[in-house]
Motif scaffolding. Structure first.
Motif, PDB file in Angstrom:
ATOM      1  N   ILE A 221       0.840  -1.092  -0.383  1.00  0.00           N
ATOM      2  CA  ILE A 221       0.245  -0.129  -0.496  1.00  0.00           C
ATOM      3  C   ILE A 221       0.734   1.106  -0.038  1.00  0.00           C
ATOM      4  N   VAL A 222       1.943   1.405   1.013  1.00  0.00           N
ATOM      5  CA  VAL A 222       2.699   2.334   0.843  1.00  0.00           C
ATOM      6  C   VAL A 222       3.874   2.467  -0.474  1.00  0.00           C
ATOM      7  N   GLY A 223       3.849   1.307  -1.127  1.00  0.00           N
ATOM      8  CA  GLY A 223       4.719   1.569  -2.424  1.00  0.00           C
ATOM      9  C   GLY A 223       3.412   2.430  -3.874  1.00  0.00           C
ATOM     10  N   GLY A 224       2.495   1.298  -3.218  1.00  0.00           N
ATOM     11  CA  GLY A 224       1.287   1.933  -3.839  1.00  0.00           C
ATOM     12  C   GLY A 224       1.200   4.358  -4.550  1.00  0.00           C
ATOM     13  N   ILE A 225       1.098   4.237  -2.953  1.00  0.00           N
ATOM     14  CA  ILE A 225       0.625   5.393  -2.681  1.00  0.00           C
ATOM     15  C   ILE A 225       2.323   6.425  -3.664  1.00  0.00           C
ATOM     16  N   VAL A 226       4.038   5.385  -2.838  1.00  0.00           N
ATOM     17  CA  VAL A 226       4.855   6.314  -3.169  1.00  0.00           C
ATOM     18  C   VAL A 226       5.417   6.586  -5.171  1.00  0.00           C
ATOM     19  N   LEU A 227       4.303   5.554  -5.211  1.00  0.00           N
ATOM     20  CA  LEU A 227       5.253   5.289  -6.940  1.00  0.00           C
ATOM     21  C   LEU A 227       3.487   6.257  -7.484  1.00  0.00           C
ATOM     22  N   VAL A 228       2.337   5.902  -7.548  1.00  0.00           N
ATOM     23  CA  VAL A 228       1.733   6.659  -8.243  1.00  0.00           C
ATOM     24  C   VAL A 228       1.992   7.986  -7.820  1.00  0.00           C
ATOM     25  N   TYR A 229       2.208   8.915  -6.507  1.00  0.00           N
ATOM     26  CA  TYR A 229       2.914  10.147  -6.522  1.00  0.00           C
ATOM     27  C   TYR A 229       4.102  10.425  -7.724  1.00  0.00           C
ATOM     28  N   LEU A 230       5.423   9.135  -7.178  1.00  0.00           N
ATOM     29  CA  LEU A 230       6.237   9.897  -8.386  1.00  0.00           C
ATOM     30  C   LEU A 230       5.904  10.298  -9.585  1.00  0.00           C
ATOM     31  N   LEU A 231       5.217   9.160 -10.518  1.00  0.00           N
ATOM     32  CA  LEU A 231       4.822   9.465 -11.701  1.00  0.00           C
ATOM     33  C   LEU A 231       3.652  10.097 -12.147  1.00  0.00           C
ATOM     34  N   ASN A 232       2.826  10.322 -11.656  1.00  0.00           N
ATOM     35  CA  ASN A 232       1.676  11.561 -11.693  1.00  0.00           C
ATOM     36  C   ASN A 232       2.864  12.878 -11.262  1.00  0.00           C
ATOM     37  N   ILE A 233       3.560  13.176  -9.577  1.00  0.00           N
ATOM     38  CA  ILE A 233       4.238  14.612  -9.327  1.00  0.00           C
ATOM     39  C   ILE A 233       5.196  15.008  -9.997  1.00  0.00           C
ATOM     40  N   ALA A 234       6.044  14.036 -10.665  1.00  0.00           N
ATOM     41  CA  ALA A 234       7.216  13.854 -10.658  1.00  0.00           C
ATOM     42  C   ALA A 234       7.321  14.732 -12.303  1.00  0.00           C
ATOM     43  N   ARG A 235       6.618  14.206 -13.425  1.00  0.00           N
ATOM     44  CA  ARG A 235       6.510  14.951 -14.136  1.00  0.00           C
ATOM     45  C   ARG A 235       6.049  16.149 -14.510  1.00  0.00           C
ATOM     46  N   PHE A 236       5.361  17.228 -13.754  1.00  0.00           N
ATOM     47  CA  PHE A 236       5.733  18.302 -13.622  1.00  0.00           C
ATOM     48  C   PHE A 236       7.026  19.038 -13.077  1.00  0.00           C
ATOM     49  N   TYR A 237       8.018  18.328 -12.920  1.00  0.00           N
ATOM     50  CA  TYR A 237       9.230  19.064 -11.913  1.00  0.00           C
ATOM     51  C   TYR A 237      10.369  18.024 -12.366  1.00  0.00           C
ATOM     52  N   VAL A 238      10.587  16.807 -13.466  1.00  0.00           N
ATOM     53  CA  VAL A 238      11.965  16.538 -13.760  1.00  0.00           C
ATOM     54  C   VAL A 238      11.180  16.050 -14.866  1.00  0.00           C
ATOM     55  N   GLU A 239      11.806  16.288 -16.635  1.00  0.00           N
ATOM     56  CA  GLU A 239      11.347  16.382 -17.945  1.00  0.00           C
ATOM     57  C   GLU A 239      11.275  14.176 -17.743  1.00  0.00           C
ATOM     58  N   TYR A 240      12.483  13.627 -17.653  1.00  0.00           N
ATOM     59  CA  TYR A 240      12.760  11.981 -17.905  1.00  0.00           C
ATOM     60  C   TYR A 240      11.346  11.508 -16.607  1.00  0.00           C
ATOM     61  N   TYR A 241      10.781  11.879 -15.981  1.00  0.00           N
ATOM     62  CA  TYR A 241      10.457  11.039 -15.159  1.00  0.00           C
ATOM     63  C   TYR A 241      10.306   9.395 -14.900  1.00  0.00           C
ATOM     64  N   HIS A 242      10.144   9.583 -15.808  1.00  0.00           N
ATOM     65  CA  HIS A 242      10.082   7.526 -15.801  1.00  0.00           C
ATOM     66  C   HIS A 242      11.562   7.208 -15.342  1.00  0.00           C
ATOM     67  N   ALA A 243      12.282   8.197 -15.871  1.00  0.00           N
ATOM     68  CA  ALA A 243      14.064   7.343 -14.974  1.00  0.00           C
ATOM     69  C   ALA A 243      14.433   7.860 -13.490  1.00  0.00           C
ATOM     70  N   LEU A 244      13.312   8.520 -13.123  1.00  0.00           N
ATOM     71  CA  LEU A 244      12.936   9.191 -11.760  1.00  0.00           C
ATOM     72  C   LEU A 244      13.171   7.289 -10.744  1.00  0.00           C
ATOM     73  N   THR A 245      11.654   7.092 -11.191  1.00  0.00           N
ATOM     74  CA  THR A 245      11.252   5.810 -10.439  1.00  0.00           C
ATOM     75  C   THR A 245      12.415   4.205 -10.974  1.00  0.00           C
ATOM     76  N   GLY A 246      13.276   4.732 -12.211  1.00  0.00           N
ATOM     77  CA  GLY A 246      14.011   3.335 -11.831  1.00  0.00           C
ATOM     78  C   GLY A 246      15.143   3.465 -11.009  1.00  0.00           C
ATOM     79  N   ILE A 247      15.718   4.574 -10.874  1.00  0.00           N
ATOM     80  CA  ILE A 247      16.688   5.661  -9.294  1.00  0.00           C
ATOM     81  C   ILE A 247      16.092   4.949  -8.456  1.00  0.00           C
TER      82      ILE A 247
END
Length: 380
Positions: A290-316
């Protein structure tokens, strides 16, 4: 001691139900977690917290909780669990769009039923396989379903279907036709109720004789057969149960989004994300997915507004978790808490803890560099 407080190993534990006892720290963490979940709608009004994204993260986390039932106990990795999530979401959409079903509870029940039947079918074919063969077979079934939906006029191709019975308003909840805001709040609290029920049910399941049999299957299938465990049958049941979690989460997702398209719910990468959620939160924990779901969905939905290659951020982030927090976010909390308790009891151990942390960081960096060299140059 009262019926709710018991002594165990010299410490007081809180008894929630027969066999389920929480330590003081675990009970405190559970109370804080539930309190935070209940307060999310109010917190979202006064902070940058996105209520819709948070709700979506919980739903994907429920799907990851089901996948974790396989991953943790039978040690089977499924790359096709988006099939059940998508089946649940599309069932709600089809009934609402094509058959004008307006009851949210009926849509949800139908989503669970269809996902269960699909999991029974897929599980029948894959239960006897191991390792990469199991993973690839589940991926193949997922892709077949995705291709069927995206090329079907009945499912409106890649445009998807609305979960609005009359084309405008959301489904009714508990017989009530609610406005948009009230609908979102009621559905969120209903999700939290189902989440608590699913967590308690999962705990009972994994601590039952059936759960221990799954552990034996994960450790050694041959030995499990010798002691009389029907391996394929138990794996089939576990696979079906995990599909039920996915169908429930998918049905709720469709009702939350009010529109379902194939890419966000059925694409193969969604299965990878669900697996990532379980690992990110902590495979060996109950609430970790559940914690992982919340964190990852936030990364995928929010990070795109701050990082151009936001998919790379999830890999990192995944690399960081694997190298530095191998037990996941939630799974690492006991180790951190243990270190804090040791320092509190004996301040002289602070230097030793620092050395251990620096040693872990050094090993993590070394493994990361080695991994990058293998990926780029193909050498170790």
């Amino acid at each position: 001691m009262s019926r709710f407080l018991v002594e165990r190993d010299g410490r007081t534990h809180l008894r929630l139900m027969e066999g389920m006892e929480l330590s003081r720290n675990e009970a405190l963490l559970a109370v804080v977690g539930i309190g935070f979940l209940l307060a999310v709608p109010d917190i979202a009004r006064v902070t940058p917290l996105s209520f819709a994204v948070f709700h979506q993260g919980i739903l994907f986390g429920i799907a990851a909780l089901g996948l974790n039932l396989l991953l943790r106990h039978t040690e089977l990795v499924s790359f096709g669990h988006a099939a059940f999530f998508g089946a649940g979401a599309y069932t709600a959409a089809v009934l609402a769009s094509h058959y004008d079903v307006s009851s949210g509870l009926v849509l949800l029940a139908a989503s669970i039923a269809v996902a269960t039947l699909l999991a029974l079918l897929v599980g029948y074919f894959v239960a006897g396989y191991l390792d990469i063969y199991f993973a690839l077979l589940t991926l193949a079934f997922n892709q077949v379903l995705f291709a069927f939906v995206i090329q079907s006029q009945f499912f409106n191709y890649s445009d998807g279907l609305r979960v609005r019975p009359d084309g405008l308003n959301p489904p009714a909840l508990f017989g009530l036709d609610l406005g948009t805001t009230a609908y979102e709040i009621v559905l969120y609290y209903f999700t939290i109720l189902l989440l608590v029920v699913m967590l308690l049910g999962t705990w009972k399941l994994v601590n039952s004789p059936f759960g221990r049999a799954l552990d034996a299957i994960g450790q050694d299938r041959t030995r499990a057969r010798f002691v009389g465990i029907p391996v394929e049958k138990y794996v089939w049941i576990a696979f079906t149960l995990s599909g039920i979690y996915g169908g429930l989460a998918g049905g709720l997702f469709g009702m939350v989004q009010l529109h379902v398209r194939p890419e966000p719910v059925l694409y193969a990468f969604v299965s990878g994300e669900i697996l990532f959620m379980a690992i990110l939160g902590g495979v060996n924990t109950l609430a970790g997915p559940i914690v992982g779901g919340i964190v990852l969905v936030y990364l995928l939905n929010i990070a795109r507004f701050y990082v151009e290659y936001y998919h790379a951020l999830t890999g990192i982030v995944l690399l960081a978790v694997v190298f530095f927090l191998p037990q996941g976010i939630l799974g690492s909390l006991p180790m951190i808490g243990s270190g804090l308790e040791r320092r509190r009891d004996d301040p002289g151990l602070f230097l030793e803890d620092v050395k251990l942390v620096l040693g872990s960081l050094r090993k993590g960096v070394t493994r990361a560099i080695t991994t990058v060299r293998i990926i780029i140059f193909g050498v170790n």
